[in-house]
Design a protein around this motif. Structure first.
Motif, PDB file in Angstrom:
ATOM      1  N   THR A 106       0.214   9.385  10.995  1.00  0.00           N
ATOM      2  CA  THR A 106       0.763   8.156  10.414  1.00  0.00           C
ATOM      3  C   THR A 106       0.031   7.752   9.129  1.00  0.00           C
ATOM      4  O   THR A 106       0.586   7.008   8.317  1.00  0.00           O
ATOM      5  N   ILE A 107      -1.198   8.230   8.940  1.00  0.00           N
ATOM      6  CA  ILE A 107      -1.910   7.934   7.685  1.00  0.00           C
ATOM      7  C   ILE A 107      -1.157   8.520   6.503  1.00  0.00           C
ATOM      8  O   ILE A 107      -1.009   7.881   5.442  1.00  0.00           O
ATOM      9  N   TRP A 108      -0.637   9.747   6.659  1.00  0.00           N
ATOM     10  CA  TRP A 108       0.149  10.349   5.581  1.00  0.00           C
ATOM     11  C   TRP A 108       1.447   9.563   5.364  1.00  0.00           C
ATOM     12  O   TRP A 108       1.889   9.401   4.212  1.00  0.00           O
ATOM     13  N   LEU A 109       2.032   9.077   6.449  1.00  0.00           N
ATOM     14  CA  LEU A 109       3.250   8.268   6.319  1.00  0.00           C
ATOM     15  C   LEU A 109       2.960   6.971   5.570  1.00  0.00           C
ATOM     16  O   LEU A 109       3.785   6.503   4.772  1.00  0.00           O
ATOM     17  N   TRP A 110       1.778   6.380   5.827  1.00  0.00           N
ATOM     18  CA  TRP A 110       1.390   5.182   5.084  1.00  0.00           C
ATOM     19  C   TRP A 110       1.297   5.474   3.589  1.00  0.00           C
ATOM     20  O   TRP A 110       1.820   4.707   2.757  1.00  0.00           O
ATOM     21  N   LEU A 111       0.626   6.564   3.236  1.00  0.00           N
ATOM     22  CA  LEU A 111       0.439   6.896   1.817  1.00  0.00           C
ATOM     23  C   LEU A 111       1.778   7.163   1.140  1.00  0.00           C
ATOM     24  O   LEU A 111       2.025   6.695   0.012  1.00  0.00           O
ATOM     25  N   ILE A 112       2.658   7.899   1.819  1.00  0.00           N
ATOM     26  CA  ILE A 112       3.985   8.184   1.258  1.00  0.00           C
ATOM     27  C   ILE A 112       4.765   6.893   1.056  1.00  0.00           C
ATOM     28  O   ILE A 112       5.388   6.664   0.005  1.00  0.00           O
ATOM     29  N   SER A 113       4.719   6.012   2.047  1.00  0.00           N
ATOM     30  CA  SER A 113       5.464   4.754   1.976  1.00  0.00           C
ATOM     31  C   SER A 113       4.914   3.830   0.897  1.00  0.00           C
ATOM     32  O   SER A 113       5.672   3.123   0.229  1.00  0.00           O
ATOM     33  N   LEU A 148       8.977  10.121  13.910  1.00  0.00           N
ATOM     34  CA  LEU A 148      10.015   9.749  12.947  1.00  0.00           C
ATOM     35  C   LEU A 148      10.279   8.259  12.949  1.00  0.00           C
ATOM     36  O   LEU A 148      10.466   7.638  11.899  1.00  0.00           O
ATOM     37  N   ASN A 149      10.302   7.640  14.138  1.00  0.00           N
ATOM     38  CA  ASN A 149      10.550   6.204  14.230  1.00  0.00           C
ATOM     39  C   ASN A 149       9.485   5.409  13.483  1.00  0.00           C
ATOM     40  O   ASN A 149       9.768   4.338  12.933  1.00  0.00           O
ATOM     41  N   SER A 150       8.266   5.958  13.437  1.00  0.00           N
ATOM     42  CA  SER A 150       7.153   5.245  12.795  1.00  0.00           C
ATOM     43  C   SER A 150       7.398   5.011  11.312  1.00  0.00           C
ATOM     44  O   SER A 150       6.929   4.024  10.750  1.00  0.00           O
ATOM     45  N   PHE A 151       8.122   5.937  10.652  1.00  0.00           N
ATOM     46  CA  PHE A 151       8.337   5.788   9.215  1.00  0.00           C
ATOM     47  C   PHE A 151       9.139   4.520   8.921  1.00  0.00           C
ATOM     48  O   PHE A 151       8.820   3.779   7.987  1.00  0.00           O
ATOM     49  N   GLY A 152      10.186   4.270   9.720  1.00  0.00           N
ATOM     50  CA  GLY A 152      10.955   3.047   9.542  1.00  0.00           C
ATOM     51  C   GLY A 152      10.120   1.815   9.817  1.00  0.00           C
ATOM     52  O   GLY A 152      10.216   0.810   9.102  1.00  0.00           O
ATOM     53  N   VAL A 153       9.271   1.865  10.863  1.00  0.00           N
ATOM     54  CA  VAL A 153       8.414   0.727  11.198  1.00  0.00           C
ATOM     55  C   VAL A 153       7.388   0.484  10.099  1.00  0.00           C
ATOM     56  O   VAL A 153       7.064  -0.660   9.775  1.00  0.00           O
ATOM     57  N   ILE A 154       6.880   1.571   9.491  1.00  0.00           N
ATOM     58  CA  ILE A 154       5.935   1.426   8.383  1.00  0.00           C
ATOM     59  C   ILE A 154       6.607   0.737   7.190  1.00  0.00           C
ATOM     60  O   ILE A 154       6.035  -0.170   6.569  1.00  0.00           O
ATOM     61  N   CYS A 155       7.823   1.157   6.856  1.00  0.00           N
ATOM     62  CA  CYS A 155       8.561   0.486   5.773  1.00  0.00           C
ATOM     63  C   CYS A 155       8.766  -0.984   6.106  1.00  0.00           C
ATOM     64  O   CYS A 155       8.640  -1.866   5.252  1.00  0.00           O
TER      65      CYS A 155
END
Length: 481
Positions: free
Chosen positions: A50-57, A209-216
């Protein structure tokens, strides 16, 4: 009869709100609105990836969001934010739908904040009182008291209510740095069990995958101040700097707090409701400062109360503006005769949130599954206005008569494309169930059915009250002749 029509000042005919928000207020508002500790456990439960997802977002969604907010607030200043921008660029219905989704999302989100407040605040009472969070009578009473307090403070006015936002922002800072400070101490004394393999994409990425939407979803909030555009002191000068500083602080806090949570608690043991206090309790026990749990819970409670105040007060401006435009009942556009605040919209918002709190208590099923289902639908509804926001940037940038606002055409195109693609991806991935979901069929029915229901309800309100608005315009035009 003279054919000359006397000019009517629209500004003088509209209710006037007080400009009480300065740069410091906005920065703290952005921190308390954007940086929500209560969504972190749901995200961190999926591990280091999820750290990478944070950086991407942060790069592809959050930064473009800041550009969009500054540009659109510069071009279309005034009360309403996402509602006003979509209305000006795409037309009345799209403006209403954008504002409606923003508001209805928060009607579901505010109840989760109330319940999260109850779950955290019981730790302030000391060891042995944690079970009170499961006592329905206590939890409901505490939620009602907090909701009532937030309404009163916001009705009295942002000049007063902003202090709860500010205190919440300060509480968020202190709680986050305390969490991260404990993490640093634990790592220094005991090391960490995390390895680089924990940051790799898992073999079955379905739950991630669900985490990306929650991060946004967790990164929205920079647009909140523009919804209260008529209450900002010198908005064109104040807003850009506040957005930049508030955005940088929020991004840093999110990544730091997520890493700390992963260091402190095994991802398989993270509770989506009490993960933060759980992490602090674990680290405090290892370091030998158990006494710090109650003060931390108090600070976190202030932060959560500030989050509730910010989103209740901010999103209530949507039905207020919609009431002025007659797309919802006109009495929603009333302001308090003494405090000059949209009290009717605030009361309606709080009333619906209270109903949802009660429904949550009588609903059956697991608490964590219910929380995750509500959160996922809130993600979809919350991100719909961002489709309009980023799409609006592209429409402005590709207009033949483009005139530079705050940013050049190239910057708007980059922000628009990046933000629009990321938003679409975030909405789509929210339909993938998180690991807390037990029944996939029930989850998908809830997600698709809920999305269709709320969009259909928006169309119903728009065309019922929109037809009345058209009739009044026709009558006014006839009278003026």
């Amino acid at each position: 009869m003279s054919s000359e029509v006397m000019p009517i000042s629209v500004e003088s005919a509209q209710p006037h709100l007080k400009r009480v928000l300065g740069r410091r207020d906005l920065v703290l508002l952005f921190v308390v609105a954007v940086f929500n500790l209560n969504v972190l456990p749901s995200i961190a439960a999926n591990g280091g990836v999820t750290i990478w997802l944070w950086l991407i977002s942060l790069v592809l969604f959050f930064w473009p969001q800041g550009i969009a907010v500054i540009e659109l607030a510069h071009r279309y200043p005034g009360e309403g934010g996402v509602y006003l921008w979509a209305k000006e660029i795409f037309g009345d219905f799209h403006g209403f739908l954008s504002g409606w989704c923003y508001w209805t999302n928060n009607m579901m989100y505010v109840p989760t904040v109330m319940l999260y407040f109850v779950g955290v605040s019981v730790f302030v009472l000391g060891p042995g009182h944690e079970g009170l969070a499961d006592n329905r009578t206590f939890a409901l009473a505490a939620s009602v008291v907090l909701l009532g307090l937030l309404v009163v403070l916001n009705v009295v006015g942002l000049g007063v209510g902003k202090w709860l936002n500010n205190i919440g922002g300060i509480g968020t800072f202190v709680a986050a740095f305390l969490l991260m400070g404990l993490g640093v101490i634990v790592c220094a004394k005991f090391g960490t069990s995390m390895h680089w393999n924990d940051f790799k994409i898992p073999a079955n990425p379905r739950f991630v995958l669900n985490s990306f939407g929650v991060i946004c979803f967790g990164l929205v909030g920079l647009e909140l101040a523009s919804i209260m555009g008529d209450e900002i002191e010198n908005p064109r000068k104040t807003l850009p700097g506040a957005v930049a500083l508030g955005g940088l602080l929020s991004g840093f806090l999110y990544i730091g707090a997520t890493l700390t949570l992963l260091v402190a608690v095994d991802k398989g043991s993270i509770s989506v409701l009490q993960g933060i206090v759980q992490a602090v309790s674990h680290m405090a026990g290892r370091v030998g400062v158990v006494w710090i749990i109650a003060p931390f819970a108090f600070l976190l409670s202030l932060s959560i109360a500030g989050i509730g105040s910010a989103w209740l007060g901010g999103s209530a401006r949507i039905p207020f503006v919609a009431g002025l435009d007659s797309y919802m009942p006109e009495w929603l556009g009333k302001i308090h005769p003494t405090y000059a605040t949209p009290y009717a919209a605030l009361i309606v918002h709080a009333s619906v949130s209270l109903i949802l709190v009660i429904v949550n208590f009588v609903a059956t099923g697991g608490v964590q599954e219910s929380f995750q289902s509500l959160l996922s639908l809130a993600v979809v509804l919350q991100l719909i206005p961002f489709l309009y926001m980023f799409g609006g940037l592209l429409k402005i940038a590709f207009d033949e008569g483009f005139v530079r606002g705050h940013y050049a055409r190239g910057t708007l195109i980059f922000a628009g494309v990046s933000g629009l693609v990321t938003t679409i991806l975030g909405i789509a991935l929210a339909f993938f169930p998180a690991q807390q979901i037990k029944s996939i069929a029930r989850y998908e029915i809830w997600m698709f059915g809920g999305t269709i229901f709320f969009i259909g309800l928006a169309a119903f309100f728009f065309f019922i009250y929109g037809s009345r608005k058209a009739a009044r315009k026709l009558a006014a035009g006839t009278t003026a002749i």
